[in-house]
Design a protein around this motif. Structure first.
Motif, PDB file in Angstrom:
ATOM      1  N   TYR A 184     -48.459  18.763  28.260  1.00  0.00           N
ATOM      2  CA  TYR A 184     -47.983  18.384  26.929  1.00  0.00           C
ATOM      3  C   TYR A 184     -47.077  17.177  27.099  1.00  0.00           C
ATOM      4  N   GLY A 185     -47.509  16.042  26.536  1.00  0.00           N
ATOM      5  CA  GLY A 185     -46.715  14.840  26.718  1.00  0.00           C
ATOM      6  C   GLY A 185     -46.951  13.825  25.618  1.00  0.00           C
ATOM      7  N   PRO A 186     -46.311  12.674  25.716  1.00  0.00           N
ATOM      8  CA  PRO A 186     -46.439  11.647  24.676  1.00  0.00           C
ATOM      9  C   PRO A 186     -47.840  11.016  24.663  1.00  0.00           C
ATOM     10  N   VAL A 187     -48.379  10.849  23.443  1.00  0.00           N
ATOM     11  CA  VAL A 187     -49.700  10.259  23.233  1.00  0.00           C
ATOM     12  C   VAL A 187     -49.622   9.396  21.975  1.00  0.00           C
ATOM     13  N   VAL A 188     -50.308   8.254  21.984  1.00  0.00           N
ATOM     14  CA  VAL A 188     -50.402   7.403  20.800  1.00  0.00           C
ATOM     15  C   VAL A 188     -51.724   7.691  20.116  1.00  0.00           C
ATOM     16  N   PHE A 189     -51.674   8.011  18.815  1.00  0.00           N
ATOM     17  CA  PHE A 189     -52.870   8.171  18.007  1.00  0.00           C
ATOM     18  C   PHE A 189     -53.021   6.903  17.188  1.00  0.00           C
ATOM     19  N   ARG A 190     -54.238   6.303  17.225  1.00  0.00           N
ATOM     20  CA  ARG A 190     -54.455   5.020  16.568  1.00  0.00           C
ATOM     21  C   ARG A 190     -55.622   5.122  15.584  1.00  0.00           C
ATOM     22  N   ASP A 191     -55.359   4.715  14.345  1.00  0.00           N
ATOM     23  CA  ASP A 191     -56.384   4.615  13.303  1.00  0.00           C
ATOM     24  C   ASP A 191     -56.757   3.147  13.200  1.00  0.00           C
ATOM     25  N   ARG A 192     -57.855   2.767  13.828  1.00  0.00           N
ATOM     26  CA  ARG A 192     -58.239   1.351  13.866  1.00  0.00           C
ATOM     27  C   ARG A 192     -58.617   0.820  12.498  1.00  0.00           C
ATOM     28  N   GLY A 193     -59.185   1.650  11.643  1.00  0.00           N
ATOM     29  CA  GLY A 193     -59.591   1.207  10.314  1.00  0.00           C
ATOM     30  C   GLY A 193     -58.413   0.806   9.448  1.00  0.00           C
ATOM     31  N   ALA A 194     -57.296   1.479   9.621  1.00  0.00           N
ATOM     32  CA  ALA A 194     -56.109   1.197   8.818  1.00  0.00           C
ATOM     33  C   ALA A 194     -55.110   0.328   9.568  1.00  0.00           C
ATOM     34  N   GLY A 195     -55.348   0.097  10.860  1.00  0.00           N
ATOM     35  CA  GLY A 195     -54.397  -0.681  11.646  1.00  0.00           C
ATOM     36  C   GLY A 195     -53.071   0.034  11.803  1.00  0.00           C
ATOM     37  N   PHE A 196     -53.129   1.338  11.999  1.00  0.00           N
ATOM     38  CA  PHE A 196     -51.934   2.179  12.045  1.00  0.00           C
ATOM     39  C   PHE A 196     -51.950   3.004  13.328  1.00  0.00           C
ATOM     40  N   ALA A 197     -50.811   3.128  13.975  1.00  0.00           N
ATOM     41  CA  ALA A 197     -50.689   3.947  15.180  1.00  0.00           C
ATOM     42  C   ALA A 197     -49.337   4.647  15.160  1.00  0.00           C
ATOM     43  N   PHE A 198     -49.294   5.821  15.766  1.00  0.00           N
ATOM     44  CA  PHE A 198     -48.019   6.533  15.871  1.00  0.00           C
ATOM     45  C   PHE A 198     -47.945   7.271  17.190  1.00  0.00           C
ATOM     46  N   LEU A 199     -46.743   7.390  17.681  1.00  0.00           N
ATOM     47  CA  LEU A 199     -46.466   8.056  18.948  1.00  0.00           C
ATOM     48  C   LEU A 199     -45.972   9.465  18.663  1.00  0.00           C
ATOM     49  N   THR A 200     -46.583  10.433  19.324  1.00  0.00           N
ATOM     50  CA  THR A 200     -46.172  11.819  19.174  1.00  0.00           C
ATOM     51  C   THR A 200     -46.453  12.541  20.486  1.00  0.00           C
ATOM     52  N   ARG A 201     -46.212  13.819  20.529  1.00  0.00           N
ATOM     53  CA  ARG A 201     -46.507  14.608  21.714  1.00  0.00           C
ATOM     54  C   ARG A 201     -47.727  15.466  21.430  1.00  0.00           C
ATOM     55  N   SER A 202     -48.598  15.592  22.434  1.00  0.00           N
ATOM     56  CA  SER A 202     -49.840  16.329  22.251  1.00  0.00           C
ATOM     57  C   SER A 202     -50.377  16.765  23.605  1.00  0.00           C
ATOM     58  N   THR A 203     -51.345  17.675  23.563  1.00  0.00           N
ATOM     59  CA  THR A 203     -52.038  18.080  24.780  1.00  0.00           C
ATOM     60  C   THR A 203     -53.305  17.254  24.995  1.00  0.00           C
ATOM     61  N   MET A 204     -53.653  16.390  24.037  1.00  0.00           N
ATOM     62  CA  MET A 204     -54.836  15.543  24.186  1.00  0.00           C
ATOM     63  C   MET A 204     -54.580  14.498  25.271  1.00  0.00           C
ATOM     64  N   THR A 205     -55.662  14.104  25.933  1.00  0.00           N
ATOM     65  CA  THR A 205     -55.558  13.081  26.970  1.00  0.00           C
ATOM     66  C   THR A 205     -56.621  12.014  26.729  1.00  0.00           C
ATOM     67  N   SER A 206     -56.450  10.896  27.390  1.00  0.00           N
ATOM     68  CA  SER A 206     -57.403   9.801  27.269  1.00  0.00           C
ATOM     69  C   SER A 206     -57.313   8.920  28.506  1.00  0.00           C
ATOM     70  N   ASP A 207     -58.434   8.283  28.838  1.00  0.00           N
ATOM     71  CA  ASP A 207     -58.433   7.330  29.942  1.00  0.00           C
ATOM     72  C   ASP A 207     -57.885   5.979  29.510  1.00  0.00           C
ATOM     73  N   LYS A 208     -57.952   5.712  28.194  1.00  0.00           N
ATOM     74  CA  LYS A 208     -57.437   4.447  27.668  1.00  0.00           C
ATOM     75  C   LYS A 208     -55.923   4.541  27.498  1.00  0.00           C
ATOM     76  N   THR A 209     -55.245   3.422  27.717  1.00  0.00           N
ATOM     77  CA  THR A 209     -53.796   3.384  27.543  1.00  0.00           C
ATOM     78  C   THR A 209     -53.415   2.209  26.655  1.00  0.00           C
ATOM     79  N   ILE A 210     -52.192   2.255  26.149  1.00  0.00           N
ATOM     80  CA  ILE A 210     -51.676   1.194  25.305  1.00  0.00           C
ATOM     81  C   ILE A 210     -50.198   1.024  25.618  1.00  0.00           C
ATOM     82  N   GLU A 211     -49.743  -0.221  25.563  1.00  0.00           N
ATOM     83  CA  GLU A 211     -48.314  -0.461  25.740  1.00  0.00           C
ATOM     84  C   GLU A 211     -47.657  -0.335  24.375  1.00  0.00           C
ATOM     85  N   TRP A 212     -46.697   0.563  24.272  1.00  0.00           N
ATOM     86  CA  TRP A 212     -46.040   0.860  23.002  1.00  0.00           C
ATOM     87  C   TRP A 212     -44.849  -0.061  22.788  1.00  0.00           C
ATOM     88  N   GLU A 213     -44.256   0.005  21.618  1.00  0.00           N
ATOM     89  CA  GLU A 213     -43.146  -0.862  21.226  1.00  0.00           C
ATOM     90  C   GLU A 213     -41.943  -0.738  22.154  1.00  0.00           C
TER      91      GLU A 213
END
Length: 84
Positions: free
Chosen positions: A9-38
């Protein structure tokens, strides 16, 4: 909690590309892709199709869905069978 039975359980960024919106939260989801946050840190990013910035319930705007293609395809397949 028992060790080894719970997902990480750790920090993950969820990104809605259609709306150009992203938010940082904690989740159990994982991904191979990464992003540099603010904050300068790198986090895994999960792309989602709908978020609170794009869902009609939250925005108050309805989206037009192209159903004409589906209706025409249905008519081509099954439209002539019902006619006598």
């Amino acid at each position: 909690m028992k060790d080894g039975i719970h997902p990480a359980y750790g920090p993950v960024v969820f990104r809605d590309r259609g709306a150009g919106f992203a938010f940082l939260t904690r989740s159990t989801m994982t991904s191979d892709k990464t992003i540099e946050w603010e904050d300068g840190n790198t986090y895994p990013v999960v792309d989602v199709e709908i978020s609170s910035q794009s869902h009609p319930f939250y925005t108050g705007k309805s989206r037009v869905v192209d159903t004409a293609g589906r209706v025409e395809r249905f008519e081509r397949r099954y439209g002539s069978r019902g006619k006598r």
